[in-house]
Enzyme design. Structure first.
Site, mmCIF file in Angstrom:
data_model
loop_
_atom_site.group_PDB
_atom_site.id
_atom_site.type_symbol
_atom_site.label_atom_id
_atom_site.label_comp_id
_atom_site.label_asym_id
_atom_site.label_seq_id
_atom_site.Cartn_x
_atom_site.Cartn_y
_atom_site.Cartn_z
ATOM 1 N N TYR A 57 0.867 -1.229 0.059
ATOM 2 C CA TYR A 57 0.011 0.080 -0.013
ATOM 3 C C TYR A 57 0.809 1.324 -0.028
ATOM 4 O O TYR A 57 0.349 2.221 -0.181
ATOM 5 C CB TYR A 57 -0.828 -0.129 1.191
ATOM 6 C CG TYR A 57 -2.015 -1.082 1.387
ATOM 7 C CD1 TYR A 57 -2.064 -1.903 0.250
ATOM 8 C CD2 TYR A 57 -2.568 -1.421 2.558
ATOM 9 C CE1 TYR A 57 -2.813 -3.193 0.677
ATOM 10 C CE2 TYR A 57 -3.307 -2.584 2.847
ATOM 11 C CZ TYR A 57 -3.206 -3.099 1.716
ATOM 12 O OH TYR A 57 -4.403 -4.539 1.932
ATOM 13 N N LYS A 82 2.095 -6.285 5.887
ATOM 14 C CA LYS A 82 2.242 -7.830 5.107
ATOM 15 C C LYS A 82 3.378 -7.660 4.235
ATOM 16 O O LYS A 82 3.793 -6.430 3.644
ATOM 17 C CB LYS A 82 0.808 -7.894 3.865
ATOM 18 C CG LYS A 82 -0.352 -7.447 4.971
ATOM 19 C CD LYS A 82 -1.578 -7.685 3.922
ATOM 20 C CE LYS A 82 -2.829 -7.279 4.576
ATOM 21 N NZ LYS A 82 -3.180 -5.955 4.261
HETATM 22 N N1 LIG Z 1 -5.190 -8.940 1.906
HETATM 23 C C1 LIG Z 1 -5.404 -8.341 0.843
HETATM 24 O O1 LIG Z 1 -5.102 -8.711 -0.241
HETATM 25 C C2 LIG Z 1 -6.334 -7.066 0.962
HETATM 26 C C3 LIG Z 1 -7.222 -6.762 -0.563
HETATM 27 C C4 LIG Z 1 -7.818 -5.856 -0.204
HETATM 28 C C5 LIG Z 1 -8.183 -4.952 0.925
HETATM 29 N N2 LIG Z 1 -7.588 -5.309 2.048
HETATM 30 C C6 LIG Z 1 -7.579 -4.747 3.241
HETATM 31 O O2 LIG Z 1 -9.105 -4.692 3.621
HETATM 32 C C7 LIG Z 1 -9.490 -3.295 3.690
HETATM 33 C C8 LIG Z 1 -10.806 -2.899 3.361
HETATM 34 O O3 LIG Z 1 -11.141 -3.072 2.295
HETATM 35 P P1 LIG Z 1 -11.630 -2.149 0.909
HETATM 36 O O4 LIG Z 1 -10.823 -1.010 1.709
HETATM 37 O O5 LIG Z 1 -11.321 -2.636 -0.317
HETATM 38 O O6 LIG Z 1 -13.251 -1.917 1.186
HETATM 39 P P2 LIG Z 1 -14.353 -2.077 2.332
HETATM 40 O O7 LIG Z 1 -13.998 -1.667 3.517
HETATM 41 O O8 LIG Z 1 -15.027 -3.264 1.830
HETATM 42 O O9 LIG Z 1 -14.920 -0.584 2.124
HETATM 43 C C9 LIG Z 1 -15.612 -0.249 0.805
HETATM 44 C C10 LIG Z 1 -16.200 1.237 0.625
HETATM 45 O O10 LIG Z 1 -17.308 1.027 1.575
HETATM 46 C C11 LIG Z 1 -17.228 2.658 2.055
HETATM 47 N N3 LIG Z 1 -17.792 2.287 3.504
HETATM 48 C C12 LIG Z 1 -16.711 1.927 4.576
HETATM 49 N N4 LIG Z 1 -17.362 1.897 5.724
HETATM 50 C C13 LIG Z 1 -18.692 2.358 5.345
HETATM 51 C C14 LIG Z 1 -19.783 2.177 6.175
HETATM 52 N N5 LIG Z 1 -19.749 2.208 7.806
HETATM 53 N N6 LIG Z 1 -20.884 2.726 5.658
HETATM 54 C C15 LIG Z 1 -21.181 2.754 4.318
HETATM 55 N N7 LIG Z 1 -20.038 2.678 3.572
HETATM 56 C C16 LIG Z 1 -18.778 2.469 3.849
HETATM 57 C C17 LIG Z 1 -15.962 3.070 1.851
HETATM 58 O O11 LIG Z 1 -16.228 4.277 1.128
HETATM 59 P P3 LIG Z 1 -16.069 5.716 1.800
HETATM 60 O O12 LIG Z 1 -14.531 6.026 1.871
HETATM 61 O O13 LIG Z 1 -16.559 6.566 0.991
HETATM 62 O O14 LIG Z 1 -16.578 5.578 3.202
HETATM 63 C C18 LIG Z 1 -15.197 2.141 1.163
HETATM 64 O O15 LIG Z 1 -14.399 2.598 -0.044
HETATM 65 C C19 LIG Z 1 -8.258 -2.481 3.080
HETATM 66 O O16 LIG Z 1 -8.459 -1.183 3.104
HETATM 67 C C20 LIG Z 1 -7.307 -3.203 3.149
HETATM 68 O O17 LIG Z 1 -6.761 -2.732 4.594
HETATM 69 C C21 LIG Z 1 -6.707 -6.441 1.978
#
Ligand SMILES: NC(=O)c1ccc[n+]([C@@H]2O[C@H](COP(=O)([O-])OP(=O)(O)OC[C@H]3O[C@@H](n4cnc5c(N)ncnc54)[C@H](OP(=O)(O)O)[C@@H]3O)[C@@H](O)[C@H]2O)c1
Length: 268
Positions: A57, A82
């Site tokens: 990241y 990671k």
């Molecule tokens: N290990 C891996 O390969 C891997 C891969 C992908 C992700 N990750 C980790 O997982 C984390 C989370 O995944 P992600 O960032 O892809 O997506 P996510 O947490 O599923 O969130 C998706 C979107 O939902 C919105 N959101 C967040 N909280 C909310 C709420 N309470 N109500 C309504 N909408 C909400 C956000 O937009 P807004 O900003 O507009 O609120 C966000 O862009 C990443 O940041 C990363 O740390 C790990």
């Protein structure tokens, strides 16, 4: 906050803060860093103490800076990062150097949970990388070690040689792709699952279902989905750039889903 105990006794807050776009221009994953710690500051002020970052990241230094600036003791935080195995594996010295860089950027002398970001098609190399993680674990520099994006067959490569079992397996899990079989496999092997992108994958239909369940409980769709995961012991790491939405994702400990709610969500 609920804390769950990992297989080595370490406790992890069941809700953490995803960070993969934090500190970046236009909140865009591929953009350069802006140089400020706005979202980390917001999350700490909202009460988050568990953060999920990664070498990939490019923002470990943003998290490290935000935590340091907060004035809150390092021991009060749980930091996951990671090893970047996405672009290849370059041997033991490389792993050692990348770990030292992470510690430096995070401004810490230990990491709570260190994961291999993704498996690759070379069991000998994966075994070698894991044995190095074990060394850092045995030296107390990593409090727990684990894997990310590992299927059952990838985990078996680690099981064949490990002296320290993975404590956590971080996988994609959300509506449309709950990954229930892999979660069960992890559980059967005493490995805790973390769900990444927990709020993605909703369709128009599934969105309506979780909204309806949320209305019944006075909660939002996101709170319903995160509650579903934590009720089955899955750690969640939602990410938001918005103060209210960050706060909502932490506010999931004062309601319970019914059996009927859970069955409906399970089918989404
Ligand atoms: N290990 C891996 O390969 C891997 C891969 C992908 C992700 N990750 C980790 O997982 C984390 C989370 O995944 P992600 O960032 O892809 O997506 P996510 O947490 O599923 O969130 C998706 C979107 O939902 C919105 N959101 C967040 N909280 C909310 C709420 N309470 N109500 C309504 N909408 C909400 C956000 O937009 P807004 O900003 O507009 O609120 C966000 O862009 C990443 O940041 C990363 O740390 C790990």
């Amino acid at each position: 906050m609920i804390y769950v105990k990992l297989n080595n006794g370490v406790e992890i807050p069941i809700v953490g803060c995803g960070t993969n776009t934090f500190g970046k221009i236009n909140n865009n994953y591929n953009e350069a860093l802006r140089g400020d710690t706005a979202e980390v500051d917001m999350a700490i002020n909202n009460g988050y103490r568990h953060f999920d970052t990664a070498q990939l990241y490019r923002n470990e230094e943003i998290l490290g800076e935000g935590i340091k600036k907060s004035g809150i003791a390092r021991e009060d935080f749980f930091i996951t990062t990671k090893l970047n195995t996405i672009a290849g594996y370059y041997g033991k010295d490389w792993v050692q150097t990348e770990i030292e860089k992470s510690l430096d950027k995070l401004k810490t002398d230990y990491v709570d949970l260190f994961l291999i970001h993704r498996p690759w098609d070379n069991p000998e190399e994966m075994t070698e990388a894991w044995s190095l993680l074990e060394e850092f674990y045995n030296d107390g520099i990593f409090k727990a070690i684990g894997v990310s994006n590992f299927a059952a067959e990838d985990l078996r490569v680690i099981f064949d040689s490990c002296t320290v079992k993975p404590a956590v397996s971080q996988i994609e899990s959300h509506a449309g792709l709950w990954n229930d079989d892999l979660i069960s496999y992890n559980t059967d092997n005493d490995i805790r699952t973390t769900a990444w992108s927990p709020l993605k994958g909703l369709t128009e239909y599934s969105g309506l279902v979780v909204d309806e369940i949320g209305d019944k409980h006075g909660k939002t769709f996101a709170q319903v989905i995160l509650r579903y995961q934590i009720e089955r012991g899955v750690i969640v790491i939602p990410k938001s750039h918005n103060k209210e939405r960050q706060a909502q994702s932490l506010d999931i400990f004062d309601f319970e889903l019914s059996c009927d709610d859970r069955e409906r969500i399970m089918r989404l």
